[in-house]
Write a protein that holds these residues in place. Structure first.
Motif, PDB file in Angstrom:
ATOM      1  N   GLN A  44       1.530   2.664  -3.964  1.00 28.17           N
ATOM      2  CA  GLN A  44       2.304   3.368  -3.304  1.00 28.17           C
ATOM      3  C   GLN A  44       2.880   2.696  -1.891  1.00 28.17           C
ATOM      4  O   GLN A  44       2.391   3.426  -0.854  1.00 28.17           O
ATOM      5  CB  GLN A  44       1.968   5.007  -3.104  1.00 28.17           C
ATOM      6  N   GLN A  45       3.279   1.654  -1.965  1.00 28.53           N
ATOM      7  CA  GLN A  45       3.802   0.803  -0.672  1.00 28.53           C
ATOM      8  C   GLN A  45       4.497   1.695   0.465  1.00 28.53           C
ATOM      9  O   GLN A  45       4.492   1.550   1.597  1.00 28.53           O
ATOM     10  CB  GLN A  45       4.418  -0.329  -1.118  1.00 28.53           C
ATOM     11  N   GLU A  46       5.218   2.745   0.061  1.00 27.73           N
ATOM     12  CA  GLU A  46       6.137   3.618   0.893  1.00 27.73           C
ATOM     13  C   GLU A  46       5.084   4.251   1.932  1.00 27.73           C
ATOM     14  O   GLU A  46       5.569   4.720   2.900  1.00 27.73           O
ATOM     15  CB  GLU A  46       7.015   4.349   0.228  1.00 27.73           C
ATOM     16  N   ILE A  49       4.497   2.105   4.838  1.00 27.58           N
ATOM     17  CA  ILE A  49       5.732   1.818   5.525  1.00 27.58           C
ATOM     18  C   ILE A  49       5.803   3.286   6.437  1.00 27.58           C
ATOM     19  O   ILE A  49       5.987   3.237   7.554  1.00 27.58           O
ATOM     20  CB  ILE A  49       7.026   1.453   4.567  1.00 27.58           C
ATOM     21  N   MET A  50       5.744   4.310   5.587  1.00 24.17           N
ATOM     22  CA  MET A  50       6.134   5.616   6.329  1.00 24.17           C
ATOM     23  C   MET A  50       5.049   5.944   7.541  1.00 24.17           C
ATOM     24  O   MET A  50       5.363   6.402   8.466  1.00 24.17           O
ATOM     25  CB  MET A  50       5.947   6.886   5.368  1.00 24.17           C
ATOM     26  N   CYS A  89       2.575  -3.602   4.509  1.00 24.79           N
ATOM     27  CA  CYS A  89       3.346  -2.324   4.142  1.00 24.79           C
ATOM     28  C   CYS A  89       3.401  -1.740   5.641  1.00 24.79           C
ATOM     29  O   CYS A  89       4.538  -1.094   6.363  1.00 24.79           O
ATOM     30  CB  CYS A  89       2.926  -1.525   3.199  1.00 24.79           C
ATOM     31  N   GLY A  93       6.660  -1.191   8.779  1.00 22.85           N
ATOM     32  CA  GLY A  93       6.985   0.505   9.292  1.00 22.85           C
ATOM     33  C   GLY A  93       6.784   0.407  10.535  1.00 22.85           C
ATOM     34  O   GLY A  93       7.860   0.905  11.337  1.00 22.85           O
TER      35      GLY A  93
END
Length: 182
Positions: A44-46, A49-50, A89, A93
């Motif tokens: 879950q790379q996002e 980033i998030m 990641c 972000g």
């Protein structure tokens, strides 16, 4: 956001470390552990980033004069297996919200090591001894760096990286992680 005071003493030996902060407090079974687990082991790379975007919005108010963001590198074999570096990641972000470039090409991890998670403090420092190599010290000369990683516990991994960055001429080093534990 955690106060930097409890974390900075982990790097008291390195005068170029200006500040150390973590976005979340790491507790076993807590939200931070779940988020890091999703990022690191479930692809879950996002998540990274998030969290970097959110934290970057806070850090931009700190007044830190940062030239480059340097994510803690992982070894090529781990990168091949996982497919990405979780610190990259988080750095992506942060870069997006702070408008600071990320450089993943200036430091490499030259040795593969076993996981730190079940090691004592002393074993952690021994495990990461001399694992990093700077690839282009000219790019680091007199730069203010933001070094980022997923979790800070003893400071062994980050400490080893900070040492090689300092030796390569970095002017100041700031450290930010997604979470910090004991």
């Amino acid at each position: 956001m955690l106060n930097a005071n409890p974390l900075k003493p982990k790097f008291v030996y390195e005068p170029r470390v200006m500040n150390v902060v973590a976005y979340l407090h790491f507790n076993k079974g807590g939200v931070a552990q779940k988020l890091v687990h999703e990022l690191k082991y479930r692809g879950q790379q996002e998540v990274g980033i998030m969290l970097g975007e959110w934290y970057g919005s806070d850090l931009i108010k700190s007044g830190w004069a940062i030239d480059l963001i340097i994510p803690v590198p992982i070894h090529k074999s781990k990168l091949r297996k996982r497919g990405y570096n979780q610190a990259d990641c988080f750095a992506e972000g942060l870069s997006s919200s702070m408008n600071i470039p990320v450089r993943t090409d200036l430091v490499e991890r030259k040795k593969s090591t076993v996981s730190q998670t079940r090691k004592s403090k002393v074993e952690r420092w021994e495990n990461v001894n001399e694992i990093y190599r700077v690839t282009n010290s000219a790019e680091l000369q007199n730069k203010n760096l933001l070094v980022v990683d997923d979790v800070l516990t003893t400071g062994a991994t980050l400490g080893e990286l900070v040492e090689v960055l300092s030796e390569s001429g970095a002017a100041a080093i700031y450290i930010a992680t997604i979470a910090a534990g004991k």
